[in-house]
Every structure is written in structure tokens, then in C-alpha cells.
Design a protein around this motif. Structure first.
Motif, mmCIF file in Angstrom:
data_model
loop_
_atom_site.group_PDB
_atom_site.id
_atom_site.type_symbol
_atom_site.label_atom_id
_atom_site.label_comp_id
_atom_site.label_asym_id
_atom_site.label_seq_id
_atom_site.Cartn_x
_atom_site.Cartn_y
_atom_site.Cartn_z
ATOM 1 N N THR A 18 -11.064 7.041 -5.174
ATOM 2 C CA THR A 18 -12.059 8.128 -5.202
ATOM 3 C C THR A 18 -13.278 7.774 -6.054
ATOM 4 O O THR A 18 -14.217 8.568 -6.139
ATOM 5 C CB THR A 18 -11.419 9.417 -5.745
ATOM 6 O OG1 THR A 18 -10.918 9.177 -7.069
ATOM 7 C CG2 THR A 18 -10.271 9.881 -4.852
ATOM 8 N N ASP A 19 -13.259 6.599 -6.693
ATOM 9 C CA ASP A 19 -14.404 6.193 -7.507
ATOM 10 C C ASP A 19 -15.612 5.894 -6.617
ATOM 11 O O ASP A 19 -15.457 5.395 -5.495
ATOM 12 C CB ASP A 19 -14.058 4.939 -8.321
ATOM 13 C CG ASP A 19 -12.974 5.201 -9.340
ATOM 14 O OD1 ASP A 19 -12.758 6.395 -9.665
ATOM 15 O OD2 ASP A 19 -12.330 4.233 -9.793
ATOM 16 N N PRO A 20 -16.822 6.214 -7.097
ATOM 17 C CA PRO A 20 -18.033 5.905 -6.302
ATOM 18 C C PRO A 20 -18.150 4.402 -6.066
ATOM 19 O O PRO A 20 -17.876 3.590 -6.954
ATOM 20 C CB PRO A 20 -19.175 6.405 -7.195
ATOM 21 C CG PRO A 20 -18.544 7.386 -8.118
ATOM 22 C CD PRO A 20 -17.139 6.915 -8.351
ATOM 23 N N VAL A 21 -18.549 4.045 -4.884
ATOM 24 C CA VAL A 21 -18.681 2.629 -4.516
ATOM 25 C C VAL A 21 -20.159 2.294 -4.333
ATOM 26 O O VAL A 21 -20.854 2.948 -3.557
ATOM 27 C CB VAL A 21 -17.915 2.331 -3.211
ATOM 28 C CG1 VAL A 21 -18.106 0.869 -2.821
ATOM 29 C CG2 VAL A 21 -16.438 2.649 -3.395
ATOM 30 N N THR A 22 -20.620 1.293 -5.064
ATOM 31 C CA THR A 22 -22.032 0.878 -4.957
ATOM 32 C C THR A 22 -22.181 -0.448 -4.209
ATOM 33 O O THR A 22 -23.248 -0.747 -3.689
ATOM 34 C CB THR A 22 -22.649 0.738 -6.359
ATOM 35 O OG1 THR A 22 -21.854 -0.182 -7.131
ATOM 36 C CG2 THR A 22 -22.663 2.090 -7.074
#
Length: 237
Positions: A18-22
Motif C-alpha cells: 500500500t506504500d506510494p510507488v514513484t
């Protein structure tokens, strides 16, 4: 509901998902995915044509009565084939893992063992179908819907030949060789259609002409193309 529950459990056990992916997916991976998606679409289109043209040809040249008689048999054959495929395809993920973790020799060994198991299961189920097909059709829909013993044998034999492909198909699926299959299914559909329409127009074989068309497409295209993909693109790549 099942997918929601799986998603909830995945997020709980693997919270990093669920962590933001850049980061962006590298171009090589995207190209590989696009090629496989195109290959899968082409393969599915060919598959639909193969299984969809039989009834169209029968209804066009022999009438709806022939379609009804033949559909009684194909309903049983497709049902049995679907159950078998569910069992055989359950190991597809394990085959994919084997490609990453196993040696080439081990992959060859597993493939031949898997193919042998598929052959045994297909053979015994085909024998059972050949023995009880006519009796079951008579019990189920009545004696007037029974096809000739020769045609019944052709239907069962076609089922047997098609079932032998499960080992190839599941290995190709696990190895992600959809791009290499893109022309195979379309060519198979073309061969099936041409042979079927020639036989049904210029012979008196009736329903048998369509079954023979499908059978010959299996023997002339799938019997060598699929193993070639498994070994040249998959195991030995």
C-alpha cells in the motif's frame, strides 16, 4: 467478495503493497508485457474461432437438428474437459517457480512426468467415455439423439488428442510464451475452418466432417507447434 477478502489479507500481511510507488516500470518489462498481451489476445481470438465455427458450419449446411444432436455430445465433452483442466492447471504456478529455481534437466524431467500423467488420465477417461457415451445419451435425452458409433468414436478420439495438449498448454502458460503463440491459434482456426468446410461441402460425412476438421487441425498444427514452443522458448531457452 472473495477478491475483496484476498485484497484485505494481502494488505494486512504485506503492508508495503500500500506504500506510494514513484518508480516507473522499465521499458524492457513494459515491452515484454505488451507483447504477451497481444499474443494472448490473438491466441484467444483463434481459440474462439476454432470452437465457434463448428456449430455455424453445421447449422448452415446440415440444419439446427444436427447442431442439437452434436451439442449433446460436446456439452459432456466440454464439461469433462473443463474438470480435467482445473486439476491439471492447478500446478501452473509451481511450474513457473520451477523455471526460476530448477535446472534445465529438472524442468525436462518434470515436463515428461507431467505429460505422462496427463496421458494416463486422458486415456482412461477417453476409454470410459467410449464405453458409456451411447448409454448415457440414451438415458439422458433419448435414443433418437444417439449418433453413430463411428461418429461417437471420432468425438472421443478428438477429446483424447485435445486432452494430451494440457501439459504443453500449462507449461506455455507458466513460461509466459503468449507472444510465440500469437500465430498458432489463428492458423489452427484457419486450417480447421478450411478442412471442415471442404469436407462438409464435398462429402456426405455430415457431422463427422466438422469433427475431422478439428481433429486434423490439432494433429497438423498443435501436435508439433506447442512442443516446439515449450522446448525452444521455454525449457531450453
Amino acid at each position: 467478495m472473495s477478491n475483496l477478502q484476498i485484497s484485505r489479507l494481502a494488505n494486512r500481511h504485506f503492508s508495503y503493497l500500500t506504500d506510494p510507488v514513484t518508480e516507473k516500470v522499465n521499458p524492457k518489462t513494459l515491452k515484454y508485457l505488451r507483447k504477451n498481451i497481444v499474443g494472448m489476445i490473438a491466441s484467444k481470438i483463434g481459440e474462439v474461432i476454432v470452437y465457434g465455427t463448428d456449430n455455424l458450419l453445421l447449422s448452415s449446411f446440415l440444419g439446427l437438428a444436427a447442431v442439437g444432436q452434436y451439442s449433446n455430445y460436446t456439452l459432456i465433452v466440454n464439461g469433462v474437459g473443463s474438470v480435467i483442466n482445473q486439476g491439471f492447471s492447478a500446478v501452473t504456478a509451481s511450474i513457473g517457480n520451477l523455471r526460476v529455481s530448477g535446472s534445465q534437466e529438472r524442468q525436462n524431467e518434470v515436463f515428461f512426468q507431467y505429460s505422462q500423467l496427463v496421458s494416463y488420465v486422458s486415456f482412461f477417461i477417453s476409454i470410459a467415455m467410449a464405453l458409456f457415451f451411447l448409454s448415457f445419451i440414451q438415458f439422458w435425452v433419448g435414443k433418437r439423439f444417439i449418433l453413430s458409433p463411428t461418429l461417437s468414436f471420432l468425438i472421443v478420439f478428438n477429446f483424447f488428442v485435445s486432452s494430451l495438449r494440457y501439459s504443453n498448454l500449462n507449461f506455455m502458460s507458466a513460461y509466459g510464451t503468449y507472444w510465440e503463440m500469437r500465430y498458432k491459434s489463428i492458423l489452427e482456426a484457419l486450417v480447421n475452418f478450411v478442412i471442415s468446410i471442404v469436407l462438409i461441402k464435398y462429402t456426405t460425412w455430415g457431422i463427422s466432417a466438422v469433427v475431422i476438421g478439428t481433429l486434423l487441425a490439432n494433429l497438423t498444427i498443435n501436435a508439433w507447434w506447442e512442443p516446439l514452443i515449450v522446448f525452444s522458448i521455454g525449457i531450453n531457452s
